[in-house]
Design an enzyme around this catalytic site. Structure first.
Site, short mmCIF file in Angstrom:
data_model
loop_
_atom_site.label_atom_id
_atom_site.label_comp_id
_atom_site.label_asym_id
_atom_site.label_seq_id
_atom_site.Cartn_x
_atom_site.Cartn_y
_atom_site.Cartn_z
CG ASP A 1 2.78 4.53 -6.74
OD1 ASP A 1 1.43 4.28 -7.11
OD2 ASP A 1 3.15 5.87 -7.17
CE1 TYR B 1 -13.64 3.44 -9.21
CE2 TYR B 1 -15.79 2.70 -9.53
CZ TYR B 1 -14.74 2.84 -8.79
OH TYR B 1 -14.55 1.57 -7.92
CG ASP C 1 -2.32 0.98 0.93
OD1 ASP C 1 -3.21 0.12 0.77
OD2 ASP C 1 -2.13 2.01 1.01
CG ASN D 1 -8.44 -4.24 -3.07
OD1 ASN D 1 -9.70 -4.37 -3.42
ND2 ASN D 1 -7.91 -3.42 -2.11
N1 LIG Z 1 -15.94 1.41 -1.81
C1 LIG Z 1 -16.67 1.06 -3.07
O1 LIG Z 1 -17.95 1.43 -2.85
C2 LIG Z 1 -16.20 0.33 -4.06
C3 LIG Z 1 -17.05 -0.16 -4.86
C4 LIG Z 1 -16.56 -0.88 -6.39
C5 LIG Z 1 -15.34 -1.04 -6.22
N2 LIG Z 1 -14.34 -0.67 -5.52
C6 LIG Z 1 -12.95 -0.79 -5.73
O2 LIG Z 1 -12.37 -1.49 -4.35
C7 LIG Z 1 -11.10 -1.25 -4.54
C8 LIG Z 1 -10.56 -0.82 -3.09
O3 LIG Z 1 -11.08 0.27 -2.68
P1 LIG Z 1 -11.88 0.65 -1.42
O4 LIG Z 1 -13.15 1.09 -1.46
O5 LIG Z 1 -11.53 -0.25 -0.56
O6 LIG Z 1 -11.00 2.09 -1.20
P2 LIG Z 1 -10.05 2.66 0.20
O7 LIG Z 1 -9.45 3.92 -0.36
O8 LIG Z 1 -10.60 2.35 1.44
O9 LIG Z 1 -8.68 1.60 -0.22
C9 LIG Z 1 -8.02 1.57 -1.37
C10 LIG Z 1 -6.55 1.33 -0.86
O10 LIG Z 1 -5.69 1.41 -1.81
C11 LIG Z 1 -4.52 2.14 -1.54
N3 LIG Z 1 -3.96 2.66 -2.75
C12 LIG Z 1 -4.57 3.81 -3.69
N4 LIG Z 1 -3.52 4.10 -4.57
C13 LIG Z 1 -2.59 3.36 -4.14
C14 LIG Z 1 -1.20 3.35 -4.98
N5 LIG Z 1 -1.05 4.15 -5.92
N6 LIG Z 1 -0.23 2.58 -4.55
C15 LIG Z 1 -0.51 1.55 -3.40
N7 LIG Z 1 -1.93 1.56 -2.93
C16 LIG Z 1 -2.73 2.48 -3.38
C17 LIG Z 1 -4.97 3.21 -0.63
O11 LIG Z 1 -4.18 3.53 0.13
C18 LIG Z 1 -5.99 2.30 0.28
O12 LIG Z 1 -5.24 1.54 1.26
C19 LIG Z 1 -10.71 -0.05 -5.50
O13 LIG Z 1 -10.16 -0.63 -6.71
C20 LIG Z 1 -11.99 0.25 -5.65
O14 LIG Z 1 -12.27 1.26 -7.05
C21 LIG Z 1 -14.61 0.09 -4.22
#
Ligand SMILES: NC(=O)c1ccc[n+]([C@@H]2O[C@H](COP(=O)([O-])OP(=O)(O)OC[C@H]3O[C@@H](n4cnc5c(N)ncnc54)[C@H](O)[C@@H]3O)[C@@H](O)[C@H]2O)c1
Length: 284
Positions: free
Chosen positions: A63, A156, A37, A90
């Site tokens: 990253d 998105y 992360d 993810n």
């Molecule tokens: N929360 C929702 O409603 C939802 C719905 C559909 C899909 N998603 C997808 O789920 C996945 C996880 O998202 P989430 O909702 O848990 O969000 P979140 O922000 O809670 O978690 C995402 C994590 O990814 C990390 N991250 C972001 N950019 C990064 C990078 N360049 N390098 C390394 N780490 C990085 C962040 O630090 C964070 O810990 C994403 O792909 C998101 O698009 C989320």
């Protein structure tokens, strides 16, 4: 895959939200877990949490928009555990706003964070899993936004449709060569995570230029408000880890969470099959 104990899971974006839930579930099932992360504070927080759980884990500051960081994540995993059984590809971000108003930097930011990151994960980890020649599983986190579109967040949708298409095609390729690697594409609807705060964790190279007039615009402010609303009113995250692991056990390819979106997917598919034009009035 039915047995998880002592196997190794790698989770990108595991410091928060869905990745964190997946890492917790992996630990509960006796797996060794590697979390990659960009969120240093988040990594510190889960280090404390997972130590208290007496877990076998490591964290790696990476990253995912950098291919060399994905290689580093794989190297760290192999150096420590010598194998990898599940990859949760993810990490991701959200960028609202009209495509014609968005600074190019925003488009690059989401493309690299949501799509190239998935490509990098597959490109680095598939050869490792193939060499290992054991039953492995990759879960690419896309979104239901990869199966339907809406007016809210075109970039998105772009990255998530890309993720779904990529996952489907790679899955076919792996099947064609009789690979032991199984793939799933995770397509949740809105879930309560920290996604609406993703800008706090942007890689330096995509940092916001606050002098750009876009960031003073109503479109920008409205987009942020909407992202905040849909994430904070989404489904609670509690059951997510369990349902994704159940899907891995069942070798389920499409993993969905919100049945209320099925009619929208059906509407889109019917439009395509029947040659009908998608009409905005559907959403009103
Ligand atoms: N929360 C929702 O409603 C939802 C719905 C559909 C899909 N998603 C997808 O789920 C996945 C996880 O998202 P989430 O909702 O848990 O969000 P979140 O922000 O809670 O978690 C995402 C994590 O990814 C990390 N991250 C972001 N950019 C990064 C990078 N360049 N390098 C390394 N780490 C990085 C962040 O630090 C964070 O810990 C994403 O792909 C998101 O698009 C989320």
């Amino acid at each position: 895959m039915k047995e998880f104990k002592d196997k190794v899971a790698v989770v990108t974006g595991g410091a928060n939200g869905i990745g964190h839930a997946l890492a917790q579930e992996a630990i509960k099932r006796g797996m060794k877990v590697v979390i990659g992360d960009i969120d240093r504070n988040g990594l510190e927080r889960i280090e404390k949490e997972f130590k208290e759980m007496d877990a076998d884990f490591m964290v790696s500051y990476i990253d995912v928009t950098e291919y060399s960081d994905m290689e580093k994540l794989a190297k760290n995993t192999l150096d420590r555990y010598g194998r990898v059984d599940i990859l949760f590809n993810n990490a991701g971000v959200v960028v609202p706003g009209p495509i014609w108003d968005l600074p190019l930097n925003e488009i690059n930011y989401i493309m690299y964070s949501n799509l190239f990151s998935i490509v990098y994960g597959l490109k680095v980890f598939i050869p490792i899993m193939e060499r290992q020649d054991t039953d492995c599983h990759i879960v690419n986190t896309a979104s239901v936004a990869g199966l339907l579109s809406s007016p809210g967040m075109p970039t998105y949708h772009m990255t998530k449709f890309g993720n779904v298409g990529l996952s489907e095609a790679v899955n076919f390729q792996l099947q064609e060569r009789g690979s032991k690697i199984k793939i799933s594409v995770f397509c949740p609807g809105f879930i309560q995570t920290d996604l609406h705060h993703c800008d706090e964790r942007r890689p330096e190279k995509f940092k916001i230029d606050w002098n750009d007039p876009y960031y003073q615009s109503d479109e920008y402010k409205e987009g942020l408000k909407r992202a905040h609303y849909v994430i904070t009113t989404g489904m609670p995250i509690d059951s997510i880890g369990m349902s994704v692991f159940q899907a891995i056990e069942d070798e389920q390819f499409y993993i969905l969470t919100h049945p209320q979106y099925l009619p929208v997917i059906e509407w889109r598919t019917k439009n395509i099959l029947e040659g009908k034009n998608p009409d905005i009035s559907f959403f009103k």
